[in-house]
Design a protein around this motif. Structure first.
Motif, short mmCIF file in Angstrom:
data_model
loop_
_atom_site.label_atom_id
_atom_site.label_comp_id
_atom_site.label_asym_id
_atom_site.label_seq_id
_atom_site.Cartn_x
_atom_site.Cartn_y
_atom_site.Cartn_z
N ALA A 73 0.86 -1.18 0.00
CA ALA A 73 0.00 0.00 0.00
C ALA A 73 0.90 1.23 0.00
O ALA A 73 1.16 1.84 1.04
CB ALA A 73 -0.92 -0.01 1.22
N ALA A 74 1.38 1.60 -1.17
CA ALA A 74 2.31 2.72 -1.30
C ALA A 74 1.57 4.04 -1.17
O ALA A 74 0.35 4.12 -1.36
CB ALA A 74 3.04 2.65 -2.63
N GLY A 75 2.32 5.10 -0.89
CA GLY A 75 1.71 6.41 -0.70
C GLY A 75 0.95 6.90 -1.91
O GLY A 75 -0.08 7.57 -1.78
N ARG A 76 1.44 6.58 -3.12
CA ARG A 76 0.80 7.05 -4.35
C ARG A 76 -0.05 5.98 -5.02
O ARG A 76 -0.44 6.16 -6.18
CB ARG A 76 1.87 7.56 -5.32
N SER A 77 -0.33 4.90 -4.32
CA SER A 77 -1.20 3.87 -4.89
C SER A 77 -2.62 4.41 -5.03
O SER A 77 -3.22 4.86 -4.06
CB SER A 77 -1.22 2.62 -3.99
N ILE A 78 -3.12 4.36 -6.26
CA ILE A 78 -4.50 4.79 -6.50
C ILE A 78 -5.47 3.73 -5.99
O ILE A 78 -6.49 4.03 -5.38
CB ILE A 78 -4.72 5.06 -8.00
N SER A 79 -5.12 2.48 -6.25
CA SER A 79 -5.94 1.37 -5.75
C SER A 79 -5.71 1.22 -4.25
O SER A 79 -4.58 1.32 -3.77
CB SER A 79 -5.55 0.07 -6.47
N VAL B 201 16.01 -11.48 -1.08
CA VAL B 201 16.26 -10.30 -1.90
C VAL B 201 14.91 -9.73 -2.30
O VAL B 201 14.14 -10.37 -3.01
CB VAL B 201 17.08 -10.64 -3.16
N LEU B 202 14.61 -8.53 -1.79
CA LEU B 202 13.33 -7.89 -2.06
C LEU B 202 13.48 -6.87 -3.19
O LEU B 202 14.39 -6.05 -3.17
CB LEU B 202 12.80 -7.17 -0.82
N ILE B 203 12.57 -6.94 -4.16
CA ILE B 203 12.52 -5.98 -5.24
C ILE B 203 11.28 -5.13 -5.03
O ILE B 203 10.16 -5.63 -5.08
CB ILE B 203 12.45 -6.68 -6.61
N VAL B 204 11.47 -3.85 -4.77
CA VAL B 204 10.36 -2.96 -4.47
C VAL B 204 9.99 -2.15 -5.71
O VAL B 204 10.82 -1.43 -6.27
CB VAL B 204 10.73 -2.00 -3.31
N VAL B 205 8.72 -2.27 -6.11
CA VAL B 205 8.22 -1.58 -7.30
C VAL B 205 7.11 -0.62 -6.89
O VAL B 205 6.13 -1.03 -6.25
CB VAL B 205 7.68 -2.59 -8.33
N GLY B 206 7.24 0.62 -7.27
CA GLY B 206 6.25 1.63 -6.92
C GLY B 206 5.04 1.61 -7.83
O GLY B 206 5.00 0.88 -8.83
N PRO B 207 4.02 2.42 -7.51
CA PRO B 207 2.81 2.50 -8.32
C PRO B 207 3.02 3.40 -9.54
O PRO B 207 4.14 3.82 -9.82
CB PRO B 207 1.79 3.10 -7.34
N GLU B 208 1.92 3.72 -10.24
CA GLU B 208 2.01 4.52 -11.45
C GLU B 208 2.69 5.86 -11.22
O GLU B 208 3.48 6.33 -12.05
CB GLU B 208 0.60 4.77 -12.02
N GLY B 209 2.42 6.49 -10.09
CA GLY B 209 3.00 7.81 -9.82
C GLY B 209 4.39 7.77 -9.23
O GLY B 209 4.98 8.81 -8.94
N GLY B 210 4.92 6.56 -9.04
CA GLY B 210 6.26 6.43 -8.49
C GLY B 210 6.29 6.39 -6.97
O GLY B 210 5.27 6.54 -6.30
N ILE B 211 7.46 6.18 -6.44
CA ILE B 211 7.68 6.14 -4.99
C ILE B 211 7.93 7.55 -4.49
O ILE B 211 8.68 8.32 -5.09
CB ILE B 211 8.88 5.22 -4.67
N THR B 212 7.31 7.91 -3.38
CA THR B 212 7.45 9.28 -2.86
C THR B 212 8.85 9.51 -2.30
O THR B 212 9.52 8.56 -1.88
CB THR B 212 6.42 9.56 -1.75
#
Length: 251
Positions: free
Chosen positions: A111-117, A198-209
């Motif tokens: 649940a990222a800061g810029r997640s629309i969903s 090894v964790l790969i972190v992918v942000g939402p459409e608007g990117g990671i804040t």
């Protein structure tokens, strides 16, 4: 060998023994795939055990095959974990499907800061169940010995805590270091430890804040880029998995 079915309750098997498949998997095999006696197929439990054999019975919701080969596949030395930010439409689902086919070991909804969903209330259980179904079908399609785990929804704070015992790579298009240049099992400013996930972190459409990036950096995570272009959230994670699978010797 086009057919592969998951029977999670399958604990063990020996050559010559019967493997019985019932319920939805058997019905799909008999009525949709039209599996018939005399054909060969594979059955796995999603935990490393794969049995190959000839079908002896295929009727209604019951499928029986005689085990000809029994293989227990070892787990990879290090687990690859996709932390996929919740995204609109089906973009996060596309990422989960492709990541499963490419060999990911765990998928974490973020649940990222810029997640629309947003998964809130009843949507949490529904969303996790949906991702689990996608993972299961992709595991069957790619004939994988191990079915990836789908974790509960994670906050940024949850991911920061995981960084204490794992290598965390945050995909960020503006990062100085390229993923292909990350040092593995060696000394240097940027490296992947020889142990741990090894964790790969992918942000939402608007990117990671910027605040999230700072939190990750403070926890010891590394910001890396895939190239000069900016990939969609649905393709960035699978692309990174492909790079790491090659560099870690999994492929």
């Amino acid at each position: 060998m086009a057919h592969f079915y998951l029977v999670e309750e399958l604990a063990s098997s020996t050559v010559g023994s019967d493997v019985v498949v019932t319920g939805p998997e058997a019905r799909h095999a008999v009525t949709v795939s039209r599996v018939r006696p005399g054909e060969s197929l594979r059955v796995g439990n999603g935990r490393g055990l794969v049995v190959e054999g000839e079908v002896r019975e295929a009727t209604g919701d019951r499928l029986v095959l005689v085990a000809e080969t029994v293989t227990v596949h070892p787990r990879p030395a290090r687990r690859l974990v996709l932390v996929q930010a919740l995204a609109k439409g089906d973009r996060d689902e596309l990422a989960v499907q492709a990541a499963t086919e490419l060999g990911v070991d765990e998928v974490v909804p973020w649940a990222a800061g810029r997640s629309i969903s947003r998964w809130e209330g009843p949507k949490v259980a529904k969303g996790i169940a949906r991702w689990q179904a996608i993972v299961r079908e992709a595991t069957k399609q790619s004939i994988r010995a191990y079915q990836p785990e789908v974790s509960g929804v994670a906050s940024t704070a949850d991911l920061v805590r995981r960084a204490a015992s794992a290598t965390v790579l945050v995909l960020e298009p503006t990062a100085d270091a390229a993923l292909s240049s990350v040092e593995i099992d060696s000394t240097g400013d940027v490296e992947i430890d020889s142990t741990g996930d090894v964790l790969i972190v992918v942000g939402p459409e608007g990117g990671i804040t910027p605040h999230e990036l700072e939190q990750f950096r403070a926890a010891g995570a590394m910001a890396v880029r895939l190239g000069d272009s900016v990939l969609r959230t649905s393709t960035a994670g699978p692309a990174a998995l492909a790079v790491l699978s090659t560099r870690l010797g999994r492929w």
